[in-house]
Enzyme design. Sequence first.
Site, PDB file in Angstrom:
ATOM      1  CG  HIS A  77      -0.409   0.053   2.532  1.00 37.79           C
ATOM      2  ND1 HIS A  77      -0.125   1.239   3.174  1.00 37.79           N
ATOM      3  CD2 HIS A  77      -0.065  -0.933   3.396  1.00 37.79           C
ATOM      4  CE1 HIS A  77       0.369   0.974   4.385  1.00 37.79           C
ATOM      5  NE2 HIS A  77       0.419  -0.336   4.548  1.00 37.79           N
ATOM      6  CG  ASP A  79      -2.654   4.124   2.689  1.00 38.43           C
ATOM      7  OD1 ASP A  79      -3.466   4.132   3.631  1.00 38.43           O
ATOM      8  OD2 ASP A  79      -2.278   3.052   2.155  1.00 38.43           O
ATOM      9  CG  ASP A 110       2.853   0.284   7.912  1.00 40.49           C
ATOM     10  OD1 ASP A 110       2.373  -0.417   6.995  1.00 40.49           O
ATOM     11  OD2 ASP A 110       2.162   0.790   8.817  1.00 40.49           O
ATOM     12  CD  GLU A 144      -2.945  -1.351   5.681  1.00 33.39           C
ATOM     13  OE1 GLU A 144      -2.964  -2.332   6.455  1.00 33.39           O
ATOM     14  OE2 GLU A 144      -2.463  -0.239   6.005  1.00 33.39           O
ATOM     15  CD  GLU A 145      -1.468   2.576   7.722  1.00 32.27           C
ATOM     16  OE1 GLU A 145      -2.155   2.193   8.692  1.00 32.27           O
ATOM     17  OE2 GLU A 145      -0.293   2.213   7.545  1.00 32.27           O
ATOM     18  CG  ASP A 171      -0.826  -7.263   2.046  1.00 36.56           C
ATOM     19  OD1 ASP A 171       0.003  -6.405   1.685  1.00 36.56           O
ATOM     20  OD2 ASP A 171      -1.953  -6.961   2.503  1.00 36.56           O
ATOM     21  CG  HIS A 409       1.222   3.114  12.588  1.00 34.82           C
ATOM     22  ND1 HIS A 409      -0.131   2.855  12.663  1.00 34.82           N
ATOM     23  CD2 HIS A 409       1.603   2.662  11.368  1.00 34.82           C
ATOM     24  CE1 HIS A 409      -0.538   2.262  11.556  1.00 34.82           C
ATOM     25  NE2 HIS A 409       0.506   2.147  10.748  1.00 34.82           N
TER      26      HIS A 409
END
Length: 449
Positions: A77, A79, A110, A144-145, A171, A409
């Site tokens: 992903h 984003d 990520d 995705e987030e 994934d 994150h």
Amino acid sequence: SRGLFSVTTGFNGAPWAVEGATALGSNLTSSCSTLEQAFPTVFSSSRVRYEVVSNYSHLFWVPGSDPSLEPYMLLAHIDVVPAFEADGWDAPPFSGREVDGFIYGRGTIDNKQSVMGILQALEFLLERGYAPRRGFYIGLGHDEEINGHFGAANIVKLLQSRGVSLAFVLDEGSAILDGVIHGLESPVAMIAVTEKGMASVKLSVTTLPGHSSMPPAETSIGILASAVTRLEKNPLPLLFGHGPERDMFEHLWFVMSNLWLFGPLLVRVMQRRPDSNALVRTTTAVTKFNAGVKINVMPPYAEAFVNLRIHPAQTVEEVLELIRLTVNDERVKIELDRGFDPLPVSSFDDKSFGYQIVKKTLLDMFPQISVAPGVCVGNTDSRHYNSLTKDIYRFTPTWFKPGDEKRFHGVNERISMRNYEEIVHFYFQLFQNCDTRKLPESHSAQHDL
């Protein structure tokens, strides 16, 4: 989102960061032109069919020379979650600055390392005239987030409309753990064969307003605080041995052959750490608490949100019932905000094509590591793909050392330059390994395929 788009010049001008999972406007459009500049062969090759889905997600299809071979799919992903330099970053979070052999930036683990690694590997192969025997798809979601309901979900709908079925999906979702699991000296590659479910539960209390000079015995805040305290002091039941975590330890520790003897000791150790505790039960996290209107007014309403990550042996409904029993207060209204059950467990035996191909690729590159099935404790775009395949794996060969989990994150997200090169190499080899027609009938050793 502050709507900030930043391109960095780490490896080959690779774009590492698009800020904000909610940046669904023109900034994400920029990612398309950036990727085209970074990987011109991928976007110009006659072997690659490319299209944009839902305005911002990317779908690639590379047909194989043998249509009898079922295709597979790689996911990532584009984003990311927000990041702010004032939080204490050693380098600006959208700079992609290289510091002491590491690239710093939001998204480096990520999940831009997968985005860039997959496309860089394909670029190298196409430049060398590579023509796959087995066809494959690449799906790059843009949301995705925030659950992937526009990106991944619409890619799936498109593929369903074309009658696509997949041999397996790979994934993000797990990594190579080095020194992270207590008692294991060698690195371990955890290939997640399922992911936990999720439930967001709202607790609320409504009472009569009034002046704070004449308070009741309990306020709405006090009632709700007591309910939340009961949830935190009474974790949901231990479920070790009822999900893939048992298979994981059987692959890793000989002691697991005597699980009946050592099991209780192992569980006690695992409960002490948040990362391993997440493997053996449904976790409970109180993440929001809202109440009060004025300092001298009794609060007429209080609400809290609890985020639960559901063990593969449980369902959303079972967890809701346990919440009700634990709170045990009719004054507290309990509602499911949203949620979904854990994902099915994908195959990982000797005849499992996807699992064994990923395992072979890893062991060819890193013969010193162990490989084991695992559980993804978060959630990924791959959960939308259940209708296209029965085998979904969640793994990227990102090396994790103690403390690195806080970078997810968090502050100072980074990846080593060497590890990024390894990720490119991994996908470079994986593309070619997937061209095998079938697996050998049997394996005699962990490192054989």
